[in-house]
Design an enzyme around this catalytic site. Structure first.
Site, PDB file in Angstrom:
ATOM      1  N   HIS A   1      -2.096   2.061  -6.166  1.00 39.17           N
ATOM      2  CA  HIS A   1      -3.012   0.954  -5.901  1.00 39.17           C
ATOM      3  C   HIS A   1      -3.224   0.104  -7.145  1.00 39.17           C
ATOM      4  CE1 HIS A   1      -5.184  -0.350  -2.349  1.00 39.17           C
ATOM      5  NE2 HIS A   1      -6.134  -0.815  -3.134  1.00 39.17           N
TER       6      HIS A   1
ATOM      7  N   TYR B   1     -10.138 -10.859  -7.297  1.00 36.29           N
ATOM      8  CA  TYR B   1      -9.175 -10.892  -8.388  1.00 36.29           C
ATOM      9  C   TYR B   1      -9.430 -12.086  -9.298  1.00 36.29           C
ATOM     10  CZ  TYR B   1      -6.710  -7.380  -5.677  1.00 36.29           C
ATOM     11  OH  TYR B   1      -6.387  -6.240  -4.987  1.00 36.29           O
TER      12      TYR B   1
ATOM     13  N   ARG C   1       0.842  -1.191   0.000  1.00 35.87           N
ATOM     14  CA  ARG C   1       0.000   0.000   0.000  1.00 35.87           C
ATOM     15  C   ARG C   1       0.880   1.246   0.000  1.00 35.87           C
ATOM     16  NH1 ARG C   1      -2.219  -3.457   3.985  1.00 35.87           N
ATOM     17  NH2 ARG C   1      -4.302  -4.254   3.453  1.00 35.87           N
TER      18      ARG C   1
ATOM     19  N   LYS D   1      -2.158  -2.350   7.759  1.00 28.99           N
ATOM     20  CA  LYS D   1      -3.337  -1.889   8.499  1.00 28.99           C
ATOM     21  C   LYS D   1      -3.503  -2.661   9.800  1.00 28.99           C
ATOM     22  CE  LYS D   1      -6.202  -0.299   4.622  1.00 28.99           C
ATOM     23  NZ  LYS D   1      -7.500  -0.510   3.907  1.00 28.99           N
TER      24      LYS D   1
ATOM     25  N   HIS E   1      -4.469  -8.834   3.245  1.00 30.72           N
ATOM     26  CA  HIS E   1      -5.923  -8.721   3.346  1.00 30.72           C
ATOM     27  C   HIS E   1      -6.418  -9.416   4.613  1.00 30.72           C
ATOM     28  CE1 HIS E   1      -6.324  -8.181  -1.286  1.00 30.72           C
ATOM     29  NE2 HIS E   1      -6.113  -7.038  -0.666  1.00 30.72           N
TER      30      HIS E   1
ATOM     31  N   ARG F   1      -0.747  -2.460  -6.945  1.00 29.35           N
ATOM     32  CA  ARG F   1      -1.153  -3.482  -5.967  1.00 29.35           C
ATOM     33  C   ARG F   1      -2.090  -4.501  -6.631  1.00 29.35           C
ATOM     34  NH1 ARG F   1      -1.521  -4.407  -0.479  1.00 29.35           N
ATOM     35  NH2 ARG F   1      -3.540  -5.051   0.362  1.00 29.35           N
TER      36      ARG F   1
END
Length: 234
Positions: free
Chosen positions: A155, A190, A59, A84, A181, A158
């Site tokens: 992104h 995806y 990220r 995160k 994730h 990514r």
């Protein structure tokens, strides 16, 4: 205010289509890297940064907050990313990525300390989020995505990493850990956008023979007298 809060929480969310996911094809990635400048004091930094984005799928906040002590560039090169929710994950680095990062750090005017940011701006300060977006857009200006209406962002890199890992046969659970994730549902999208894999699956299916064309044949179970007798006695 609890009754009012419960009423607000009970309001169903409006169902909308998820946002489109844009990524680069492999030939676009190769064309972008082939077009990078080879000379200049920032050429190594720019190539190392883009290679790092493609390698890790990190990220934007993970890139600008990256410090030297999070890198291992010797044997089994890897990077420890702080993502995160204050969670850490480890991503392997390609030898080419490790070489570019090492070369970039050695070429600095002032020796890098473990607490030093990995990626610096043009004036030698820590790269900002705005600077990262500007750099990515500048080098990807010749490539337009989303029917030619959108430019490349960090992104997008990514998403590109995730799709290319999926195309290479990497398990979805591995990709989830690679990208950091929390939910597998985020990674599963995806698989839905990968048209190439759907096309390959279609080509792998056997073409129906001419004997199967036309009205369906009589089911096999209708030719079993004992089965029909048992069914009639129910």
């Amino acid at each position: 205010m609890l009754p009012e809060a419960e009423r607000v929480a009970a309001i169903p969310r409006k169902r909308t289509q998820p946002a489109a996911t844009y990524y680069l094809e492999r030939d676009e990635v190769e064309r972008l890297f082939d077009g990078l400048p080879r000379d200049g004091k920032l050429a190594t930094r720019d190539k190392a940064l883009l290679m790092f984005l493609y390698n890790t799928g990190a990220r934007a906040t993970e890139v600008i907050g990256l410090t030297v002590d999070q890198l291992v560039l010797t044997s089994s090169p890897r990077v420890n990313l702080h993502g995160k929710g204050d969670k850490w994950r480890t991503c392997p680095l390609w030898p080419e990525t490790a070489r570019l990062l090492g070369e970039m750090l050695r070429d600095r005017r002032q020796p890098a300390t473990p607490e030093s940011p990995v990626f610096l701006s043009n004036v030698g300060k820590s790269l900002t989020r705005f600077g990262l977006y500007k750099l990515v857009r500048r080098h990807g200006s010749d490539i337009r995505i989303g029917n030619g209406h959108r430019s490349i962002s960090p992104h997008v890199w990514r998403h590109t990493t995730a799709v290319h890992l999926l195309e290479s046969g990497v398990d979805v659970n591995v990709i989830r850990g690679w990208l950091g994730h929390v939910s597998l549902d985020t990674t599963n999208r995806y698989a839905e956008i990968n048209i190439k894999m759907k096309q390959e699956a279609l080509e792998a299916c056997q073409v129906p023979s001419t004997s199967s064309v036309g009205p369906p044949r009589k089911p096999v179970w209708q030719s079993e007298p004992k089965l029909l007798e048992w069914l009639a006695g129910l």
